[in-house]
Design an enzyme around this catalytic site. Structure first.
Site, PDB file in Angstrom:
ATOM      1  N   PHE A 190       0.840  -1.197   0.000  1.00  0.00           N
ATOM      2  CA  PHE A 190       0.000   0.000   0.000  1.00  0.00           C
ATOM      3  C   PHE A 190       0.874   1.245   0.000  1.00  0.00           C
ATOM      4  O   PHE A 190       2.054   1.215   0.367  1.00  0.00           O
ATOM      5  CB  PHE A 190      -0.958   0.017   1.204  1.00  0.00           C
ATOM      6  CG  PHE A 190      -0.278   0.119   2.539  1.00  0.00           C
ATOM      7  CD1 PHE A 190      -0.040   1.354   3.128  1.00  0.00           C
ATOM      8  CD2 PHE A 190       0.136  -1.022   3.216  1.00  0.00           C
ATOM      9  CE1 PHE A 190       0.586   1.451   4.362  1.00  0.00           C
ATOM     10  CE2 PHE A 190       0.766  -0.940   4.448  1.00  0.00           C
ATOM     11  CZ  PHE A 190       0.986   0.304   5.024  1.00  0.00           C
ATOM     12  N   CYS A 191       0.287   2.374  -0.436  1.00  0.00           N
ATOM     13  CA  CYS A 191       0.974   3.668  -0.435  1.00  0.00           C
ATOM     14  C   CYS A 191      -0.095   4.757  -0.377  1.00  0.00           C
ATOM     15  O   CYS A 191      -1.267   4.471  -0.184  1.00  0.00           O
ATOM     16  CB  CYS A 191       1.864   3.817  -1.674  1.00  0.00           C
ATOM     17  SG  CYS A 191       0.948   3.747  -3.231  1.00  0.00           S
ATOM     18  N   THR A 192       0.289   5.996  -0.563  1.00  0.00           N
ATOM     19  CA  THR A 192      -0.634   7.120  -0.362  1.00  0.00           C
ATOM     20  C   THR A 192      -1.840   7.071  -1.297  1.00  0.00           C
ATOM     21  O   THR A 192      -2.986   7.063  -0.862  1.00  0.00           O
ATOM     22  CB  THR A 192       0.099   8.457  -0.544  1.00  0.00           C
ATOM     23  OG1 THR A 192       1.253   8.479   0.283  1.00  0.00           O
ATOM     24  CG2 THR A 192      -0.816   9.620  -0.172  1.00  0.00           C
TER      25      THR A 192
END
Length: 310
Positions: A190-192
């Site tokens: 996951f990331c922003t």
């Protein structure tokens, strides 16, 4: 009289509210350089500010402006059949988050340092925010935060690994040194906003990992759609504009940036003996020479005078 005044004040505030739109799409754009001038011109006419990156592998941008202006730019982008299904995430701010408009040409729309890794060719399995909790709660799944260390430090998902990278370019080395395709059968990234974990999923599949999942729409989509009481998110989410961080519902968070080094700092960070407003924080105090401290004091003094005269 009071009621009328409040109504007028509310209307004025709504008029000043900026819509912030974040978007990206991996799509083949061999003519990306030809799109630069027309896209920049259109955004300037609409009064839009922010940054859009164009590359052969796709588009990536965060822009801000009025409701009408944002709608117009999204419509303009979608007029290209290759971007007809372009998705974007919205948030709102009363303070314009960007100073100017830029459209830049790049080798990659998010820099992994491996241009040959292209999600248009190979990509992991998208997981919706509603399905994410079940996935990362599975003990057989290795959950990895694909963001940089300073971002992870102010918020992340429960149980996620922190690669402690300073830039996304370091992510491949972390994977090679710490994960084994033969042992780590299921990986969730996951990331922003989804762009880094999408590209990271492509890299990991190319390295032989069998099952690689990534959060569709990223943390921002999760915070927008998953109720706080059901959330496995802990802390706030760092974002790359003047709001610094957001929390559930994409409401503005409590962090701000150190005036000296630009590191996000919390209210707790301000209690450190190394914190001095406008001069230093715990993250930069030890690296400040006496000369640099004096220059920073003058810079802070000039900034205060400028704000006072605004």
């Amino acid at each position: 009289m009071v009621t009328e005044y409040c109504a007028v004040a509310k209307e004025m505030k709504q008029e000043n509210t900026q819509v912030v739109a974040a978007f990206y799409k991996f799509v083949r754009l061999p003519d990306f350089a030809e799109k630069q001038n027309s896209l920049l011109s259109y955004c300037l006419v609409q009064g839009i500010k922010g940054t859009i990156l164009l590359a052969a592998e796709g588009i990536n941008g965060t822009i801000a402006g009025s409701r009408q202006a944002i709608d117009s730019v999204i419509t303009f982008l979608r007029s290209d059949p290759r971007l007809a299904d372009l998705e974007y995430k919205e948030s709102y701010t009363d303070i314009p988050p960007f100073e100017r408009m830029k459209v830049r040409l790049k080798q990659e729309i998010v820099t992994l340092g491996l241009p040959e890794i292209n999600p248009n060719d190979l990509v992991g399995t998208y997981v919706s925010p509603q399905e994410w909790n079940d996935l990362i709660s599975d003990p057989e799944v290795t959950v990895i935060d694909a963001r940089n260390d300073y971002e992870v430090n102010i918020g992340t998902f429960k149980g996620a690994q922190n690669p402690q990278t300073e830039s996304f370019r370091e992510f491949p080395e972390y994977i090679r040194d710490n994960l084994d395709p033969n042992r780590h059968k299921k990986v969730a990234l996951f990331c922003t906003g989804g762009i880094r974990c999408e590209k990271a999923s492509s890299f990991m599949l190319a390295q032989g990992f069998a099952e690689v999942y990534h959060l569709k729409g990223g943390i921002l989509k999760y915070l927008e759609e998953v109720p706080d009481e059901e959330s496995l998110w802990q802390g706030e989410c760092f974002i790359f504009d003047e709001r610094v961080a957001v929390r559930h519902g994409l409401e503005e968070g409590s962090h701000e940036l150190c005036f000296c080094c630009g590191h996000p700092i919390s209210e707790a960070d301000k209690t450190s003996p190394k914190y001095e407003e406008g001069i230093s924080c715990a993250y930069c105090f030890d690296s400040l020479s006496e000369d640099k401290r004096v220059r920073q004091q003058e810079k802070w003094r000039q900034y205060q005078l400028k704000m006072k005269n605004c």
